[in-house]
Structure formats: C-alpha cells, structure tokens
Design a protein around this motif. Structure first.
Motif: not given
Ligand code: SF4
Length: 454
Positions: A184-186, A204-217, A221-229
């Motif tokens: 998961h993305y922690r 800024s992060v282009d999170c395509a599925p619109l996850m609430p990054l800061r409070h993501m638990k 809903g995360c597509h594991m795309c790595g854009r927020c890594s």
């Molecule tokens: S890994 Fe991709 S889909 Fe998941 S929270 Fe990060 S940006 Fe969004």
C-alpha cells in the motif's frame, strides 16, 4: 529494511517513469482494441479451430482464460496496480478527461450502491448474451463499458478517473480484493505536518482516482500508480501484513453496500452465474415450465428469435435462447444470490450476536472476513473456462482438481483467520462466535463442491 527501501525505490520509479507507463497503457489499448473488435468481425470458429490457429478462440482465451482471473489475483498481490498502470479503460477515460468538458462529478454518480448494482447488472447481462463464448457479446459488454468510460471521462472532471472511482462494474470487487494486499502507499502523518511547516515548494499530485492523500488509510481506491510517491516526503510504497486492512481499517469503513457486494454479489450472483450451465435444478425448472406453457397453449415464450444483444442467438451453431431460457436464467441467478446471501447473512448475524451486543457495524466488519473465499471463488469460476479451453488443446490437467481443493482450503482458512482476528477486536466471546462463521464458510465451500464434484 532492505525490502522497505526496495519498495520505496519502486514507488519512486513508477512516479519518475510516467511517460513509459503511458506508452505501455497505449500498447495495452491497441492489443485490447484488436482482440475486442477483429474477432467480432470474423465468422464463428469451426470444430477444428484451436487457440493457436484461430483468432476468436485466442481472444477468448486471453480475455477470460488469462486476463480476468489473473487481474483478480493481481489485486490480492499488488493492490490495484493493474488499474493504475495497465488498464486500457482507465487510461482512455483519463485521456478523454484531459480533453473534455471538465464538469463536476454529479451527485447521482457518487451514490454508494453503484459498485454492487454495476457488478450485478453486468454479470447477469453477460450470461444472457453468453459473453464468455461469443466475440460479438464480448464487444458489446466490454466495448460498451469502454465507450461509457470514455464518455464519462469526456464530460466529467479535468483529467481524473470519475468512471473508475464511481461507475466501473468491477470497481467494487477490485476495492474489496485490494484490501488483502500486502502492499500500500503509506502516509506518514508527522512527516506531512513537518513538510507543511517547512518553506519548500511542494508540487501537486495528479491523483487520477481522486484519493484524499493526506488522510488515505486504505488501499481500496488507490490505483497504485506511484504518482504520489515521495510527496512531502510523507508518502511511500510500503509493505503491511496480509489482510491487515480488513482487520483494522474495515472496522470503520465497511458498510452495507460492501456487505451486499460480498454476500449477494461475489458469493451470490457470481456463484449463480458459474453454476447455471451445469445445474439440474435449472434444467428441471425449465422443462416443467415449458410443459406447463405448452399445455396451456402459451407458445410465444418458447420462441428463440430474440436479438443476439438481448439473449444469446446464434442459430448457425444451434445455440439460441428462448424467452423462457432467458427468464429461467435470470430467475436462477437471482434465486441463487438470494439464497446464498441470506443464509450467509443470517449466519454472520448469529456470530455477531453470540460474540456480544448486536451492532450493525460489527456485522459489516465480519462480512469482510469472507473476502478471501469470495475472491477465490470468482478466480476458480473464471479459470474453469481456462481449463475447458486447455482441455480442448490436449493439455494434461491432472493437477487442476488438487489445485482447486488447495486454493479453496487456503482461502477458507484465510477467511477463518480474518474472522477470528476481527471478533477478537470486539473483546467479546470469541470462541462462541466461531461456529456460525465456520458454517458460513462451509456453506460457500459446499456450493463449489456442488459445482465440481456433485
Ligand atoms: S498511488 Fe496513485 S492512485 Fe494511489 S494515492 Fe498515489 S497518486 Fe493516487
């Protein structure tokens, strides 16, 4: 430690190679489009056709024999990596959203029942048109879904995946299975706060599925795309114990629609859809009704002239459904879903009540313990087609039954373990609560025994 740093680097690699991933996505789009459209324009395969010399059979094997079962398996292993990196529908929907009208997501689309309703409707409709057998039906069901994904992308949001987040027919199933994943993305809350205080530019992060990054638990809903890594030096790809999200996070975020999808969808409608072709009950009910209709001179339901996009209609290979076939098929799947889901629901409710005071949230939480067995069933059901196709190719299949038994046994034990840990968190009578849960697992296993052995 080495593992964690490998995962962090993997997440960063995905983030830094967005162009390569996009290229890969378009390659998948091309292959998907080719296998979707071309077989639908060819004549149906003859008796001597084989996977390696007939494009229609090859596409059937790729779509239903490999793609679907192993995409489901990948959810359990890697979370929704498929969605973020390879899914052609998601890629096209996002591409359309970058060029479209950019409207806000409407309220009707945010309705929580879509994952269940979309899954149920697609599964039943797929059986009505025999989607596993005929390329025109595949084009209609999968192609229709892709066209809808692009249209939704074009109208709603600016460059995001509204379709994937709210309407995709398998969104709910993927969301459930990905909870089991060890990846998961922690989000590190402290690092996030520290980075807010620091005076550094934050992209800024282009999170395509619109996850609430800061409070993501969770992973759902995360597509594991790595854009927020690496975002704010607070988000990173990390490992966690298998199924931890089901035990911990699902205590709060499980709910009625997820329970409906597990009990009546994956363990009901899906099982009914896999069962009906080999069911004696289906045949007996159909014959009895046909007799009754004939005796009362009501003959139109026996007519098999329905259009192919409503009910299977391929007279050239002697495969056409009458209106009666269609009605009994729908009745069988819905009846099976009602029976499976209600019995399972009652047994889970008994477990909850025996463990302590009744709380609806506990019921929904315990329902999540069935995810491994539900996912395994869908994997086995879909892979039945893989087995059938391989049998025609003359592949030795002595290992299939032991493998099925092993997978079912493993998934049953995993579900039992999750149930044990969930009930343990209630500080209640854990041992007393177990027998109904064990009966529920046995009830599901019995339905597979009926299909494979009885
Ligand atoms: S890994 Fe991709 S889909 Fe998941 S929270 Fe990060 S940006 Fe969004």
């Amino acid at each position: 430690m080495m593992m964690q740093s490998f995962l962090i680097r993997t997440g960063d690699w995905l983030r830094d190679h967005a162009r390569l991933i996009r290229l890969l996505q378009w390659l998948v789009v091309l292959v998907y489009g080719f296998l979707l459209i071309v077989p639908a324009c060819l004549p149906l395969p003859g008796d001597s056709a084989r996977i390696l010399n007939n494009l229609t059979l090859f596409a059937q094997f790729v779509f239903w024999g490999i793609w679907w079962p192993f995409v489901l398996l990948s959810m359990v292993l890697f979370g929704r990596l498929w969605c973020g990196v390879l899914c052609p529908e998601g890629a096209m929907s996002e591409w359309a959203a970058r060029r479209g009208l950019g409207r806000a997501i409407p309220r009707w689309m945010r309705w929580g029942g879509w994952p269940f309703v979309a899954f149920a409707m697609t599964t039943v409709y797929g059986q009505m048109v025999s989607v596993y057998q005929y390329p025109r039906a595949v084009l209609l069901v999968l192609g229709g879904s892709t066209v809808a994904a692009v249209a939704v992308g074009f109208v709603y949001t600016r460059g995001k995946r509204a379709w994937c987040r709210h309407l995709c027919p398998v969104n709910g199933v993927f969301a459930l299975l990905s909870k089991l994943s060890p990846l998961h993305y922690r989000v590190d809350e402290i690092a996030w706060k520290t980075s807010s205080a620091a005076v550094i530019p934050i992209r800024s992060v282009d999170c395509a599925p619109l996850m609430p990054l800061r409070h993501m638990k969770g992973n759902s809903g995360c597509h594991m795309c790595g854009r927020c890594s690496g975002h704010r030096e607070a988000i990173s790809l990390a490992s966690r114990p298998w199924g931890e999200e089901v035990v911990v996070q699902a205590a709060k975020d499980s709910g009625g629609w997820q329970s409906a999808l597990i009990l009546y969808g994956l363990l009901g409608i899906a099982i009914g859809a896999f069962h009906w072709t080999g069911s004696d009950v289906f045949v007996a009910v159909k014959l009895w009704l046909a007799d009754w209709l004939a005796n009362h001179s009501i003959l139109w339901p026996l007519d098999d002239g329905a259009p192919w996009w409503l009910l299977t209609h391929y007279p050239e290979v002697n495969d056409s459904f009458s209106w009666l076939d269609g009605a009994v098929l729908i009745g069988y799947i819905l009846g099976a879903a009602l029976l499976m889901g209600t019995v399972l629901g009652l047994l889970l409710a008994a477990s909850v009540r025996l463990a302590g005071p009744w709380r609806p949230q506990r019921f929904h939480h315990l329902a999540q313990s069935l995810i491994p067995l539900a996912g395994c069933g869908v994997f086995l059901g879909l892979s039945a087609l893989t087995v059938t196709l391989l049998k025609v190719e003359g592949v030795a299949l002595w290992w299939v039954m032991p493998l099925r038994v092993g997978l079912l046994a493993g998934a049953t034990l995993w579900s039992l373990n999750l149930g044990w840990r969930i009930v343990g968190g209630w500080q209640g009578r854990r041992v007393v609560a177990m027998p109904p849960l064990i009966l529920a697992l046995a009830w599901v296993d019995a339905s597979w025994w009926l299909m494979w052995w009885a």
